[in-house]
Every structure is written in C-alpha cells, then in structure tokens.
Design an enzyme around this catalytic site. Sequence first.
Site, PDB file in Angstrom:
ATOM      1  CG  HIS A  61     -18.797 -12.895  30.930  1.00 30.13           C
ATOM      2  ND1 HIS A  61     -18.071 -13.542  29.957  1.00 30.13           N
ATOM      3  CD2 HIS A  61     -19.870 -12.368  30.294  1.00 30.13           C
ATOM      4  CE1 HIS A  61     -18.683 -13.437  28.797  1.00 30.13           C
ATOM      5  NE2 HIS A  61     -19.770 -12.729  28.959  1.00 30.13           N
ATOM      6  CG  LEU A 218     -10.683 -10.813  27.669  1.00 30.71           C
ATOM      7  CD1 LEU A 218     -10.746 -11.476  29.047  1.00 30.71           C
ATOM      8  CD2 LEU A 218      -9.651 -11.533  26.801  1.00 30.71           C
TER       9      LEU A 218
HETATM   10  P1  AMP Z   1     -22.515 -11.444  26.912  1.00 31.61           P
HETATM   11  O1  AMP Z   1     -22.438 -12.734  27.646  1.00 31.61           O
HETATM   12  O2  AMP Z   1     -21.572 -11.326  25.767  1.00 31.61           O
HETATM   13  O3  AMP Z   1     -23.922 -11.037  26.594  1.00 31.61           O
HETATM   14  O4  AMP Z   1     -22.000 -10.348  27.934  1.00 31.61           O
HETATM   15  C1  AMP Z   1     -22.558 -10.250  29.223  1.00 31.61           C
HETATM   16  C2  AMP Z   1     -22.017  -8.998  29.875  1.00 31.61           C
HETATM   17  O5  AMP Z   1     -20.599  -9.088  29.959  1.00 31.61           O
HETATM   18  C3  AMP Z   1     -22.340  -7.724  29.077  1.00 31.61           C
HETATM   19  O6  AMP Z   1     -22.694  -6.692  29.979  1.00 31.61           O
HETATM   20  C4  AMP Z   1     -21.030  -7.439  28.395  1.00 31.61           C
HETATM   21  O7  AMP Z   1     -20.836  -6.067  28.118  1.00 31.61           O
HETATM   22  C5  AMP Z   1     -20.030  -7.907  29.439  1.00 31.61           C
HETATM   23  N1  AMP Z   1     -18.728  -8.181  28.819  1.00 31.61           N
HETATM   24  C6  AMP Z   1     -18.480  -8.971  27.735  1.00 31.61           C
HETATM   25  N2  AMP Z   1     -17.166  -8.920  27.409  1.00 31.61           N
HETATM   26  C7  AMP Z   1     -16.577  -8.082  28.303  1.00 31.61           C
HETATM   27  C8  AMP Z   1     -15.239  -7.618  28.496  1.00 31.61           C
HETATM   28  N3  AMP Z   1     -14.232  -7.986  27.706  1.00 31.61           N
HETATM   29  N4  AMP Z   1     -15.013  -6.754  29.513  1.00 31.61           N
HETATM   30  C9  AMP Z   1     -16.034  -6.349  30.340  1.00 31.61           C
HETATM   31  N5  AMP Z   1     -17.308  -6.758  30.196  1.00 31.61           N
HETATM   32  C10 AMP Z   1     -17.579  -7.617  29.205  1.00 31.61           C
END
Ligand code: AMP
Length: 323
Positions: A61, A218
């Site tokens: 994030h 991650l």
């Molecule tokens: P989430 O909080 O899991 O809904 O993720 C929020 C945003 O962070 C989404 O656009 C995910 O694709 C991105 N995201 C989650 N994990 C990663 C990661 N390891 N690398 C890059 N972006 C991520």
Amino acid sequence: MTERKPLVVTTRAELNAASGGLLQEAAATRNGVGASAGDAAGPAGPSLGLVPTMGALHEGHEALARTARKDNDVVVATIFVNPLQFGESADLERYPRTFDDDVALLGRCGVDIVFAPPLEEVYPQGMPMVRISAGELGEKFEGAFRPGHFDGALTVVAKLLHYGMPARTAAGPTAYRAYFGQKDAQQLTLVRRMAADLNFDVDIIAVPTVRAADGLALSSRNRFLDEEERAAALTLFGAMRTLAERAEAHEPLELDEVVDLVAAHPMVELDYLDVVDPATLEPLGENCRHTPFTGTALALIAARVGPVRLIDNMVLGTPASTI
Ligand code: AMP
C-alpha cells in the site's frame, strides 16, 4: 516530501471540503510559480490522486501512496473494509484492523487526507439494490472461487471514485488519478474496464507488486501464516518464476508440468494456475504449452495455504511496468 499527520475525515462532505481547499491552494501556487507535481503535459489545473485500501497497510500500500504523492498535488487515501466483497462472514470478521498504524504509515508517505467512512456513510440505505456487474471477466479465476466478489468490489470502487472526484478550480480542470496494485491483477483489469466502459473521468494507474525479500507478495492476510505455512506459500512465487524464466528464454512454458508440481505440495491446495492475455484474461492456448513462448502474458495463481487464500501473478515476456 511532506511528512505530517494526514487529516482524517469520515464523511463525504468533509472529504470534499478538505480536498477542495487543498486543490485551491495548489491552484494558487500553480498560478504563482507555474506547473508543478510532475504533470506538466496534463491539464492546467492541479491534480488529485486517490488510493483506495481496506487498511491493515503494508509496504505494498505504501508503494501506491508514494507513487500517488510523487504524481499529484493532493493525495487522498481511503480505508474502508467493504462487506459487499466478502463471501464468508468469518473472513470479514477476522480481516485485520490496524487503523492508528495505517494513518501513521500514510502520514510517512505524505498523504494529505485519509477518508475512513463508517458503513452507514457508504451504504446509508443498507446494502445497495443496484450494483456494478463485473460481467464475464468477473466470473473467471477469482470470480469462480468467490462468487459476487468483483461485483461487490467494483460497486465500492465506483462509489469511492465518485467520493474522491476533485472539484474544478479557478486554474482549470483537475487531473484525477486512482492507484491500484498489480498484485490484484484481475481487479485492476476490471477497474480499468469499468472506468472505460462507464466513462469514468479518472486515470487508472497500476503499481507493481511489492514482495518480501524471499519473493512472497505482501498481503494483509500473510500475518495469519505460521512459519511452515509461510515457507510453503513461496511455492506460488517459485512456480511463477519458473514460468517467467522459460518465457524470457523463449522456451515452451510446459504449464501442465508446473501446475502438477505446485499441486503436489502437501501444504498447498491449488485453486488455479494459468497463463492468460493480460488485457482479456483469456487463457493462452498452445503458446504456453509445448511451443517456444513469444509475446507477453500474465501468469495467475491462487491457492490455499493453511488458513489463508493467497493470490499472486507475474508478467511473462516483458517488464511488469509496461502492462
Ligand atoms: P487492499 O487493502 O488489500 O484492498 O489493497 C488495496 C490496494 O493495494 C489494491 O489496489 C491492491 O492491489 C494494492 N496492494 C495490495 N498488496 C499489494 C502489494 N503487495 N503490492 C502492490 N500493491 C498491493
């Protein structure tokens, strides 16, 4: 880089007032000193970057927030755990919540505003009757294992994109960008299609997957893996590396052999491993099997390891940044 405590707001009215104020300030600075914040080729007005998250933030994030900071005058991150995209209520209930740490991390990234609405702000009339349909693309891969997930995710993303929509300033139209991780490749493809198909006036920006030193992507759910499970989880990365190396060498991918290898791991319950066209998510045919690999593709994988369902992906045949 600004490193201050972001303003935390919980209603759409507060968000619009706060972002409107910062955009006016940025517009005034622009009028004074000319274009800034790296979008000289864009509109004359200032720019706003939106980073939607569900909290429990980590360096993945952080990469989204830092990219948004680099590109825009004003950065808004959202924290909202969206019940509409969870199948099992147990998964929703145990979703990690680390709000104070999240706000501190976003502050370190220079985020200006954190929008953390309560459920009633996002769904004042209860769960919405009218929702976004992810269509055919939403029924494959993750959609096949989590029915309704992408309809729920797109519905909240549509709402968040509307909430974040920047006001027009005296300096001219405001550039609007929203940042999504390549980690959730199918979601990214669907968000792009939604924005294009439904004429959302926002640029969708993809940010490459951030991994631990050993390659594990991650994820907020990784904290539920014990040491042995975490080691087993690396099988997913290993499988995609094998495919990427074969693609790079223009060798046949021999996908079935890699699938068998992952499926044979006693701690890994494989849901899918496939090689697809990055734009349509249509599985590639013969190209990924026994003939020399050419072009560009995306390897998609999902598996259960212990209590956690993991997803990951890797671009084959070209650097990730160009997808
Ligand atoms: P989430 O909080 O899991 O809904 O993720 C929020 C945003 O962070 C989404 O656009 C995910 O694709 C991105 N995201 C989650 N994990 C990663 C990661 N390891 N690398 C890059 N972006 C991520």
